[in-house]
Structures are given as structure tokens and as C-alpha cells.
Write an enzyme that holds these catalytic residues in place. Sequence first.
Site, PDB file in Angstrom:
ATOM      1  N   ARG A  73       0.823  -1.209   0.000  1.00 27.91           N
ATOM      2  CA  ARG A  73       0.000   0.000   0.000  1.00 27.91           C
ATOM      3  C   ARG A  73       0.858   1.260   0.000  1.00 27.91           C
ATOM      4  NH1 ARG A  73      -4.955  -1.868   4.127  1.00 27.91           N
ATOM      5  NH2 ARG A  73      -6.118  -2.997   2.509  1.00 27.91           N
ATOM      6  N   TYR A 114      -6.476  -1.748  -6.580  1.00 29.17           N
ATOM      7  CA  TYR A 114      -5.791  -2.892  -5.974  1.00 29.17           C
ATOM      8  C   TYR A 114      -5.136  -2.536  -4.641  1.00 29.17           C
ATOM      9  CZ  TYR A 114      -1.595  -1.404  -8.731  1.00 29.17           C
ATOM     10  OH  TYR A 114      -0.554  -0.733  -9.310  1.00 29.17           O
ATOM     11  N   GLU A 115      -4.810  -3.584  -3.894  1.00 26.74           N
ATOM     12  CA  GLU A 115      -4.347  -3.482  -2.499  1.00 26.74           C
ATOM     13  C   GLU A 115      -5.394  -2.812  -1.605  1.00 26.74           C
ATOM     14  OE1 GLU A 115      -1.987  -5.318  -2.351  1.00 26.74           O
ATOM     15  OE2 GLU A 115      -1.156  -5.157  -4.352  1.00 26.74           O
ATOM     16  N   GLY A 116      -6.656  -2.909  -2.002  1.00 28.32           N
ATOM     17  CA  GLY A 116      -7.751  -2.314  -1.250  1.00 28.32           C
ATOM     18  C   GLY A 116      -8.207  -1.025  -1.888  1.00 28.32           C
ATOM     19  N   GLN A 128      -9.622   1.628   2.085  1.00 28.64           N
ATOM     20  CA  GLN A 128      -8.630   2.433   2.812  1.00 28.64           C
ATOM     21  C   GLN A 128      -9.328   3.385   3.785  1.00 28.64           C
ATOM     22  OE1 GLN A 128      -5.463   1.544   2.304  1.00 28.64           O
ATOM     23  NE2 GLN A 128      -6.251   0.168   0.727  1.00 28.64           N
TER      24      GLN A 128
END
Length: 596
Positions: free
Chosen positions: A297, A438-440, A445
Site C-alpha cells: 500500500r 488494488y491493495e484495497g 482504505q
Amino acid sequence: MSTYIAPLRDMRFVMTELADLDALSSLPGLDEVTPELADAVLEEAAKLAAEVLAPLNKTGDGQGARLTQDGVVAADGFAQAYRQFSAGGWSGLSGDPAFGGQGLPELLHAATVEMWNSANMAFALCPLLTAGATEALRQHGSEDLKQRYLPQLISGAWTGTMNLTEPQAGSDLAAVRTKAVPDGNQYRLYGQKIFITWGDHDMTDNVIHLVLARTPDAPEGVRGISLFLVPKFLLNADDSPGQRNDVHCVSLEHKLGIHASPTCVMSFGDKDGAIGYLVGEKNKGLAHMFTMMNEARQKVGIQGLAMAERAYQQAREYANERVQGRLAASRSGQAVAIIHHPDVRRMLLTMKSQIEAMRAFAYVMAADMDRTHRHPDDSERARHQARVDLLIPVLKGWCTELGVEIASLGVQVHGGMGYIEETGACQFLRDARIATIYEGTTGIQAADLVGRKLASDGGAAMSALVAEMRSVALEAGQSTDARLAPIGTAVAASAQALEDATKWMLSALSTDIDGALASSVDYLMMTGYVCGGWQMARAALVASKKEAAGEDQEFHRTKLATVRFYADKILPKVQALQTAILRGASGAVDMSIEQF
């Protein structure tokens, strides 16, 4: 498409004046990190980015990665570029020296990550995922796994991946179904993973997958997930790649952008089961994976900055070259380059000011990460860790959202030519678009920021941050340089708005959770803008002193003008976001599904 040129002057300014590179050299293990060493690293990274990676960006986008009977084949030139990247030691820049890394600060690594992604985001995703896998294995792997795999990952001889989601799971990892069946001191994995970046390729002779899966006796939900290391090729007795493991890429996703980065559907255990090894504790896989996730992130936040910088360079060059129209205030009647037009200048300065705010925010956080890992004082480590924990979701969410906005603004500067693929402007927009997902996603977030980070300490870390902002605003307001007073006023007002929104959010978490979550993205973006203003005000204080001392006056005058624009034209968004936040869900959760 313009040639990428690393913004080394601003990078050095932020690293030395805001992130305090000199102070980092006093931390254990960083005593050899001098300004001269940092300059040498930045210069060499800039050459590799501009001369090797950037020329492959457009061709890789057009050709893409390909799936063949022998596996995934990278776009032309990528394998050679990766070998040059690995040979230069770039994979191990901040890696653990115990396993062959150079042990340089995360601050310096962050600057190179920006360069790689500005030059060629599709390429840069490969070492980005490897860095996350490396850190997860370093922190949670057994000594045997670390000795066998870390040196090759840190050197770049092998690459790493993160295998989380599945077709039925999406972001809900509680729904993961991949099985891991015990088999002696190893496991056999069966299942399918989707959206696996660089899940297979021909650039190295092994790919190391970190995979979330369930053992047969695992409890339901996230508490029953374990983490496994699954190599593409099993290792021989001498740790060289040997027999092919039962893991394969079965298809590649067709995507909006980052075409040269293969996004794989990975199948584990089509035959006898993919052999894997438990990483860390059984049923603690999600916690272990978050080591990798947070690493990723942070890097993805820097991707947003990187894509914005590349889009700005392209737009600035085009605006200087494109002759069109005449100035209303000019009597000559001659056509001028569009950079002379007030609205084009507004767009370019909107891009530039936010890029410099993002860079300052990202690099200062990277230095906080260094202090978290290396500071000899326990209380200082804890203080910096609290700051990093609070702001990682802001860095990821705010910078990637701005990356898309700024890339889109770059297309606008080009006018109709920006919508044409030949200019290259729209590739940056297409490539940047994934980073908010991506990655949340940004919503995830924001939920993390509000529901976990604020709630976990009752807003203490945010209060400490606001206090620092107020101190900087006060210093600017009391400066003898009259140019700093309006900047201080703007930052002070923004810090107050953030404090008020935080109080509302903390109350809503216990009384109106739907309202809090419906306003969480606004709160995340507000925090990002205020953090950007805080760092830009710090930059203005330094620039004012250095200009007065006769140091590089043109650069510092430009910095002051850029900060003033941010204070006048960007920070007012904070007040609008505060208004939206205080109005809660405003019907978002009251409407029936049919009304949508």
C-alpha cells in the site's frame, strides 16, 4: 510521448529538508548514508529509469504480456531490462544485509520506486510485489525458509507475488476457499487465485508465491486463514530450481491499462497438489499477509505520485510546443504556445503543486518508517509507528485518487490530441486507474482509516498530527517573509477543519456508523489535502530562508509560488469536504435498493 526525466532537484529538496536525510544517518545501520551516497543512488536510478525502462513503456503497452504453452512471456525487452535492473542491485536497495541486501533507508528506496513507476509502471509492479513478499517472509518465515528464499528474492534472481483473492471472494478474504492439506513437513494446495500481478513470467528462473489458504481443520472466516510459500519450481538440495510445482497460470486478464504487466489467473493443484510451506503461525495468515499488504500500500501510494509526475511532464512539454490561439491581453496578435494561456497554466500548476505535496507527504512517511524500524528509543519507535499506521491508508488512497485526476488533467491539457493514443497521454490515465483499486479500494482504505485507526486510539495519533500542523502554521504566520502569512493562515484553517471533522467522526462511530462510513472517503481525502498543505508549508519555510541566503534562488522562488498556489487553490477543498462530512450519510443509506 515525452522522455521521462526524474525530478531530482525536488526529490533532493524533500529528502534533505523535509524528511531529514542527515538525521537518518545517525540511526543504527545507516551511518554510511551520506548526501553524496544518496545523490549517487538517485543519479544512477534516474539513468536506468530514463534510458532503459521508459523506452519500453509505450511498446510494452502496445504488445502486452502473452500466455503461451510454456507459460507467460513478457513483452519484448522486459527480460533484458529486468536483468539489468537486478544486476544493478536495485531489488535489494533497502533489503536486509543479513540476506544480501544493501540496508539503505526506505526514504531512498521510495525515491527509486517513484522513478521506476514514472518510467514504466507495468515493469515496476514486478519488483514492487517482490519487495512485499520479501518483507512478509523476513518477518514471519522460518529460519529455513528465509535462508533458502530470501537471498534470491532480495537479489532479484527470483520474484515474488501475493495471492489473496478468488473468484467468489473479491475483497472479502473470509470467503477464501483454497485448501492446504498437510503432507509431512509440507502442504499440498488446491484452488484458484485471480488478479495475480506478475503471477508468471519468463524474466527469472523462479517465481515465489505467497498464498492464503485454509487447512482442513481451520475455523471459518478470517481466523482460519494461513499463509503458505509456494514456489513455481521446487528447490533441489543445493537450492537451485528443480522440478516444476503444480501451479500454473491458466489465463491472463484483458485490462484497461498496464498491459505489459501480466495479471494472472493462477491454478494450484490441478494434479497432485501444489507443494507449499507454512509461513508463520497456522491460522494467522491474514495478519502475516498484512505485513506484505502494508508494504504494498505504501508503494502503491507512491505509484499515484509517479503516474501524476509522468503525466505532468508530458503535459508540460506539449504545452510548450503546441502553438494555438492568441492571448487576450496581447496586442501583437501572434499565435502563442498554449502554456501562455491562463487556463493551461492553471491546469499545469494544479498538477505541479499537488505532485510536490504528494512527494513531500510520501517521502516524509518513508522516513517515519525508517525511524519506526531503526530508532534506538522505544517510545520514538512507537510514536513513528503510530503515525505510519494512521497515514498508510491516506497515502494509498489520496495519492492514487490524485494520480487519476492529474493524469486526466494531463489529457485535458493536450485537448483532442490527448485522447489519441499516439501522444501517450491517455496511457498514463489508463495505467493510473488501477492504483485506486488494488491493495484495497479507496473505500477500503477509508474504512481502515476511520473504523480501525481512529477508533483504535480514540483519535490520539490524529490529534498529535494536528498539533504538529498548527505549529508549522504558526511559524509561517509569524515569519518576517510576508509571502508566508497567507500560507500559514490556510494551513491553520485546514488543521482546524480536520480536527472538527475528526471529532464528528469519532462521535459518529458510536452513534451513526453508517454515516461515518458513508463519509469516510471524504474524510480520507480531506486528511490527504491537509497533510499535503502541512508539508508544503514546511517547504515554504525552508525555501524562504534559503532564498534569502542566496541559495539556488530560482528553485526556491518557484517552490514558494507553488506552495502559495496550493494554499490558495487546493486547500479550499478541505472546507467543502468538511461540510460534506458533517452532513453524514445524507440519504445514502436511507434510499431503498429500488430507488438506485
